[in-house]
Scaffold this motif. Structure first.
Motif, PDB file in Angstrom:
ATOM      1  N   LEU A   1       0.817  -1.206   0.000  1.00 46.93           N
ATOM      2  CA  LEU A   1       0.000   0.000   0.000  1.00 46.93           C
ATOM      3  C   LEU A   1       0.855   1.262   0.000  1.00 46.93           C
ATOM      4  N   VAL A   2       1.915   1.277   0.784  1.00 43.71           N
ATOM      5  CA  VAL A   2       2.780   2.460   0.811  1.00 43.71           C
ATOM      6  C   VAL A   2       3.486   2.633  -0.523  1.00 43.71           C
ATOM      7  N   TYR A   3       3.901   1.526  -1.128  1.00 42.62           N
ATOM      8  CA  TYR A   3       4.530   1.609  -2.448  1.00 42.62           C
ATOM      9  C   TYR A   3       3.510   2.084  -3.489  1.00 42.62           C
ATOM     10  N   TYR A   4       2.285   1.651  -3.353  1.00 35.54           N
ATOM     11  CA  TYR A   4       1.217   2.095  -4.255  1.00 35.54           C
ATOM     12  C   TYR A   4       1.002   3.602  -4.131  1.00 35.54           C
ATOM     13  N   ILE A   5       0.967   4.102  -2.902  1.00 34.48           N
ATOM     14  CA  ILE A   5       0.804   5.535  -2.674  1.00 34.48           C
ATOM     15  C   ILE A   5       1.971   6.313  -3.272  1.00 34.48           C
ATOM     16  N   TYR A   6       3.183   5.795  -3.060  1.00 32.50           N
ATOM     17  CA  TYR A   6       4.378   6.441  -3.617  1.00 32.50           C
ATOM     18  C   TYR A   6       4.312   6.486  -5.147  1.00 32.50           C
ATOM     19  N   THR A   7       3.919   5.373  -5.745  1.00 31.06           N
ATOM     20  CA  THR A   7       3.850   5.305  -7.206  1.00 31.06           C
ATOM     21  C   THR A   7       2.850   6.305  -7.764  1.00 31.06           C
ATOM     22  N   GLU A   8       1.673   6.345  -7.177  1.00 34.14           N
ATOM     23  CA  GLU A   8       0.637   7.247  -7.667  1.00 34.14           C
ATOM     24  C   GLU A   8       0.998   8.712  -7.431  1.00 34.14           C
ATOM     25  N   GLY A   9       1.614   9.007  -6.293  1.00 32.63           N
ATOM     26  CA  GLY A   9       1.894  10.388  -5.958  1.00 32.63           C
ATOM     27  C   GLY A   9       3.123  10.969  -6.617  1.00 32.63           C
ATOM     28  N   PHE A  10       4.216  10.191  -6.636  1.00 29.93           N
ATOM     29  CA  PHE A  10       5.495  10.742  -7.066  1.00 29.93           C
ATOM     30  C   PHE A  10       5.975  10.233  -8.424  1.00 29.93           C
ATOM     31  N   GLN A  11       5.440   9.127  -8.884  1.00 26.55           N
ATOM     32  CA  GLN A  11       5.806   8.647 -10.222  1.00 26.55           C
ATOM     33  C   GLN A  11       4.735   9.013 -11.248  1.00 26.55           C
ATOM     34  N   GLU A  12       3.476   8.803 -10.891  1.00 28.34           N
ATOM     35  CA  GLU A  12       2.382   9.159 -11.790  1.00 28.34           C
ATOM     36  C   GLU A  12       1.972  10.624 -11.649  1.00 28.34           C
ATOM     37  N   GLY A  13       2.302  11.230 -10.529  1.00 30.25           N
ATOM     38  CA  GLY A  13       1.976  12.640 -10.323  1.00 30.25           C
ATOM     39  C   GLY A  13       0.554  12.907  -9.887  1.00 30.25           C
ATOM     40  N   ASN A  14      -0.203  11.851  -9.574  1.00 27.81           N
ATOM     41  CA  ASN A  14      -1.598  12.030  -9.142  1.00 27.81           C
ATOM     42  C   ASN A  14      -1.629  12.281  -7.630  1.00 27.81           C
ATOM     43  N   PHE A  15      -1.297  13.502  -7.264  1.00 25.26           N
ATOM     44  CA  PHE A  15      -1.122  13.815  -5.848  1.00 25.26           C
ATOM     45  C   PHE A  15      -2.439  13.718  -5.083  1.00 25.26           C
ATOM     46  N   GLY A  16      -3.517  14.238  -5.636  1.00 21.36           N
ATOM     47  CA  GLY A  16      -4.810  14.158  -4.958  1.00 21.36           C
ATOM     48  C   GLY A  16      -5.264  12.727  -4.766  1.00 21.36           C
ATOM     49  N   TYR A  17      -5.086  11.905  -5.794  1.00 24.83           N
ATOM     50  CA  TYR A  17      -5.462  10.488  -5.715  1.00 24.83           C
ATOM     51  C   TYR A  17      -4.600   9.763  -4.682  1.00 24.83           C
ATOM     52  N   ALA A  18      -3.300  10.085  -4.656  1.00 22.09           N
ATOM     53  CA  ALA A  18      -2.404   9.475  -3.674  1.00 22.09           C
ATOM     54  C   ALA A  18      -2.798   9.869  -2.254  1.00 22.09           C
ATOM     55  N   CYS A  19      -3.275  11.100  -2.074  1.00 21.92           N
ATOM     56  CA  CYS A  19      -3.733  11.537  -0.755  1.00 21.92           C
ATOM     57  C   CYS A  19      -4.958  10.744  -0.313  1.00 21.92           C
ATOM     58  N   SER A  20      -5.849  10.438  -1.238  1.00 21.08           N
ATOM     59  CA  SER A  20      -7.020   9.626  -0.878  1.00 21.08           C
ATOM     60  C   SER A  20      -6.587   8.216  -0.469  1.00 21.08           C
ATOM     61  N   ALA A  21      -5.603   7.660  -1.173  1.00 21.12           N
ATOM     62  CA  ALA A  21      -5.080   6.340  -0.804  1.00 21.12           C
ATOM     63  C   ALA A  21      -4.402   6.390   0.562  1.00 21.12           C
ATOM     64  N   ALA A  22      -3.671   7.478   0.835  1.00 30.74           N
ATOM     65  CA  ALA A  22      -3.012   7.626   2.130  1.00 30.74           C
ATOM     66  C   ALA A  22      -4.030   7.752   3.261  1.00 30.74           C
ATOM     67  N   ALA A  23      -5.118   8.465   3.011  1.00 23.58           N
ATOM     68  CA  ALA A  23      -6.164   8.610   4.024  1.00 23.58           C
ATOM     69  C   ALA A  23      -6.816   7.263   4.337  1.00 23.58           C
ATOM     70  N   VAL A  24      -7.087   6.486   3.304  1.00 27.35           N
ATOM     71  CA  VAL A  24      -7.665   5.151   3.502  1.00 27.35           C
ATOM     72  C   VAL A  24      -6.667   4.245   4.223  1.00 27.35           C
ATOM     73  N   PHE A  25      -5.399   4.356   3.862  1.00 26.42           N
ATOM     74  CA  PHE A  25      -4.359   3.566   4.524  1.00 26.42           C
ATOM     75  C   PHE A  25      -4.302   3.888   6.021  1.00 26.42           C
ATOM     76  N   PHE A  26      -4.403   5.161   6.361  1.00 27.17           N
ATOM     77  CA  PHE A  26      -4.401   5.565   7.771  1.00 27.17           C
ATOM     78  C   PHE A  26      -5.573   4.936   8.513  1.00 27.17           C
ATOM     79  N   VAL A  27      -6.745   4.948   7.910  1.00 28.52           N
ATOM     80  CA  VAL A  27      -7.929   4.352   8.536  1.00 28.52           C
ATOM     81  C   VAL A  27      -7.723   2.851   8.725  1.00 28.52           C
ATOM     82  N   ILE A  28      -7.120   2.193   7.739  1.00 31.90           N
ATOM     83  CA  ILE A  28      -6.878   0.745   7.842  1.00 31.90           C
ATOM     84  C   ILE A  28      -5.939   0.434   8.999  1.00 31.90           C
ATOM     85  N   VAL A  29      -4.845   1.189   9.113  1.00 24.80           N
ATOM     86  CA  VAL A  29      -3.876   0.947  10.186  1.00 24.80           C
ATOM     87  C   VAL A  29      -4.497   1.188  11.556  1.00 24.80           C
ATOM     88  N   VAL A  30      -5.241   2.279  11.699  1.00 18.49           N
ATOM     89  CA  VAL A  30      -5.887   2.579  12.984  1.00 18.49           C
ATOM     90  C   VAL A  30      -6.908   1.504  13.332  1.00 18.49           C
TER      91      VAL A  30
END
Length: 297
Positions: free
Chosen positions: A254-283
């Motif tokens: 999941l973290v690699y997926y977020i990195y790929t979407e945010g910093f390789q694909e440049g989809n920063f908003g989409y990566a933020c949504s994935a990061a928010a969901v990831f935070f909810v999953i961990v909590v």
């Protein structure tokens, strides 16, 4: 007398604020503020290479995320890694702690050597294990040993069936040293009188482990499992260095997926949504784990 007590109490409050203040400021600056911005940008279409082109799209990023098969594949990989590495690493750390706690000759040197990987960068360790896992027997030490024993070489990192398990083995080896030190501290907190009384009653080593050591380490075990689970969910460095998420996305987390979407694909908003969901999953997983361990008491 009352005045001196009031002055002393005030000075203690000032000292406490002086110590807590910087940590509190850093906590807000590097944890709370990024969390708020992550949730904020998750409802925007935001390309990192075009910072001025930002469009509010409500929950469209979340809808797209939950429909993305790559996201669910990364989630399954992360869940598999966590489910396997947490008990393996915790059990290995406990076994090492019991070995080190024994009055065996040379345990001090062993403890230092096994804790050494914790002092080394994970990037360096990942590079070293990539070389060890190399499928070429002339380069990879492990396959060189296998071929010398008459066995076939194994494609540890290039085979989807073995890549994640190879990373799990390396991660458990690298991380067990830290948990070992925590277990050692827990073992030292168990009164020696308990073991002496058990010896008088004729208890053997296994019985002492079951009825004294493990119950005495209950809180320590819960803590180790919790921190190991959280660290496992954040897996990134090993797949990034060793496999780049491959082969066939077999080690994409999941973290690699977020990195790929945010910093390789440049989809920063989409990566933020994935990061928010990831935070909810961990909590959520942390709360479930806490509830399960508390219920057993």
């Amino acid at each position: 007398m009352v005045k001196s007590k009031a002055i002393k109490k005030q000075s203690e409050s000032v000292a406490a604020a002086a110590f807590v203040g910087p940590a509190f400021v850093l906590l807000i600056a590097f944890l709370l503020v990024p969390m708020i911005y992550t949730v904020y940008f998750s409802v925007f279409r935001y390309q990192i290479m075009r910072p001025n082109d930002i469009t509010f799209i409500n929950i469209e990023n979340y809808v797209k995320l939950f429909k993305d098969p790559d996201f669910w594949h990364a989630f399954r990989n992360t869940l598999y890694f966590t489910i396997v590495v947490v008990p393996v690493q915790s059990a290995l750390a406990l076994a090492l702690a019991l070995l080190v706690a024994s009055k065996t000759r040379g345990v001090a040197f062993f403890r230092t050597m096994y804790f050494a990987p914790q002092l080394t960068s994970m990037v360096v360790i990942s590079i070293l294990w990539t070389i060890l896992y190399n499928s070429n027997p002339s380069t990879g030490l492990i396959n060189s040993l296998l071929t010398s024993l008459g066995m076939e070489s194994i494609n540890f990192l290039s085979n989807p069936r073995t890549a994640m398990n190879s990373i799990i083995f390396m991660s458990a080896w690298q991380g067990a040293g830290y948990q070992m030190m925590i277990f050692i501290a827990g073992l030292q907190a168990i009164p020696s009188s308990h073991y002496e009384a058990a010896s008088v009653d004729g208890a053997n080593s296994f019985q002492k482990l079951i009825y004294i050591t493990l119950p005495g380490l209950k809180s320590t075990i819960k803590y180790v499992i919790m921190i190991t689970m959280i660290q496992a969910m954040k897996l990134f460095t090993q797949p990034y260095v060793m496999t780049k998420g491959g082969p066939q996305n077999a080690t994409k987390t999941l973290v690699y997926y977020i990195y790929t979407e945010g910093f390789q694909e440049g989809n920063f908003g989409y990566a933020c949504s994935a990061a928010a969901v990831f935070f909810v999953i961990v909590v959520t997983m942390s709360l479930v784990m806490k509830r399960l361990t508390t219920a057993k008491e």
